[in-house]
Design a protein around this motif. Structure first.
Motif, mmCIF file in Angstrom:
data_model
loop_
_atom_site.group_PDB
_atom_site.id
_atom_site.type_symbol
_atom_site.label_atom_id
_atom_site.label_comp_id
_atom_site.label_asym_id
_atom_site.label_seq_id
_atom_site.Cartn_x
_atom_site.Cartn_y
_atom_site.Cartn_z
ATOM 1 N N GLU A 80 22.340 18.627 30.251
ATOM 2 C CA GLU A 80 21.448 17.567 30.770
ATOM 3 C C GLU A 80 22.138 16.262 30.775
ATOM 4 O O GLU A 80 21.825 15.437 31.709
ATOM 5 C CB GLU A 80 19.958 17.635 30.528
ATOM 6 N N ARG B 136 6.607 8.049 32.811
ATOM 7 C CA ARG B 136 7.393 8.983 33.831
ATOM 8 C C ARG B 136 8.174 8.320 34.659
ATOM 9 O O ARG B 136 9.313 8.472 34.889
ATOM 10 C CB ARG B 136 6.414 9.560 34.633
ATOM 11 N N ARG C 146 13.807 15.301 30.493
ATOM 12 C CA ARG C 146 13.098 14.360 31.010
ATOM 13 C C ARG C 146 11.580 14.644 30.441
ATOM 14 O O ARG C 146 10.944 13.437 29.911
ATOM 15 C CB ARG C 146 12.925 14.706 32.596
ATOM 16 N N GLU C 147 11.246 15.814 30.090
ATOM 17 C CA GLU C 147 9.839 15.831 29.527
ATOM 18 C C GLU C 147 9.776 15.443 28.047
ATOM 19 O O GLU C 147 8.915 14.860 27.490
ATOM 20 C CB GLU C 147 9.526 17.269 29.622
ATOM 21 N N VAL D 113 11.149 6.952 32.452
ATOM 22 C CA VAL D 113 12.330 7.871 32.265
ATOM 23 C C VAL D 113 12.933 8.427 33.465
ATOM 24 O O VAL D 113 14.258 8.322 33.384
ATOM 25 C CB VAL D 113 11.547 9.232 31.547
ATOM 26 N N ASP D 114 12.282 8.351 34.395
ATOM 27 C CA ASP D 114 13.042 8.402 35.763
ATOM 28 C C ASP D 114 14.009 7.471 36.231
ATOM 29 O O ASP D 114 15.163 7.650 37.138
ATOM 30 C CB ASP D 114 11.783 8.875 37.035
ATOM 31 N N SER E 14 12.741 20.270 28.924
ATOM 32 C CA SER E 14 13.940 19.391 29.748
ATOM 33 C C SER E 14 13.809 17.783 29.167
ATOM 34 O O SER E 14 12.987 17.679 28.307
ATOM 35 C CB SER E 14 13.513 19.231 30.829
ATOM 36 N N LEU F 283 16.840 7.817 33.177
ATOM 37 C CA LEU F 283 18.049 9.056 33.188
ATOM 38 C C LEU F 283 19.203 9.101 34.001
ATOM 39 O O LEU F 283 20.110 9.323 33.605
ATOM 40 C CB LEU F 283 17.232 10.461 33.458
#
Length: 197
Positions: free
Chosen positions: A144, A186, A82-83, A189-190, A80, A193
């Protein structure tokens, strides 16, 4: 690159390691204006002659130290976007923390003044761009991210946040920062996005 040893006494790899580590540490602390063979020799606990036997100039020494300690961003591929962005952020954290990190930050300022190093630094910067571009292209193919997502804005935001976070953290808290890097990556990125998708 260090000179070959020739027919004399074999070189001691521990001296090579100490000198390269001292060079990257000194450059990180003092920048190019404070970088000299004499200062590296003092920091490494070796004689200047030992350095000159291995590296003919301070430019050659710094280039070799940068090649050893300041690596390029490697290709990232996960399931993904995100990852993948989290992994990119973590690579950047490793890149900018510690003695090596201070040297990387100095390179951003001084590399153009050091012709022997400028090309290598350009490759490191390009590796960040290529890694981010590949992430965005895969994310668009997977649906995505929307077509036309700006790689530049995405990279500027992600890299800028990591560099600023490291730079704004006092040296006494850097070890703690390394421990919390994954959590910060994390959260970053959250936060990022939803603003690009």
């Amino acid at each position: 690159m260090p000179r070959s040893a020739g027919s004399g006494r074999p070189r001691d790899p521990e001296v090579d390691r100490r000198v390269a580590a001292a060079a990257i540490g000194l450059f990180g602390a003092e920048g190019w204006s404070g970088f000299s063979i004499e200062a590296v020799a003092k920091r490494a606990g070796v004689g200047k002659a030992s350095i000159y036997l291995r590296w003919p100039t301070k430019e050659a020494l710094l280039l070799d130290a940068v090649r050893q300690y300041v690596g390029e961003v490697t290709e990232i591929e996960a399931t993904s976007v995100r990852e993948e962005l989290i992994r990119l952020a973590l690579q950047l954290f490793r890149h900018y923390l510690g003695d090596t990190g201070r040297a990387a930050m100095r390179l951003a300022l001084d590399a153009d003044r050091i012709p022997a190093v400028a090309g290598h630094w350009a490759k490191i910067r390009e590796s960040q761009i290529l890694a981010a571009r590949a992430i965005v292209r895969r994310a668009i193919r997977r649906g995505e991210l929307p077509e036309g997502t700006s790689v530049t804005l995405l990279l500027d935001t992600l890299c800028g946040a990591v560099v600023n976070h490291v730079h704004a953290t006092p040296p006494s808290a850097q070890a703690k920062l390394a421990d919390s890097a994954e959590s910060y990556a994390r959260d970053l990125v959250d936060f990022l996005l939803p603003n690009v998708s």
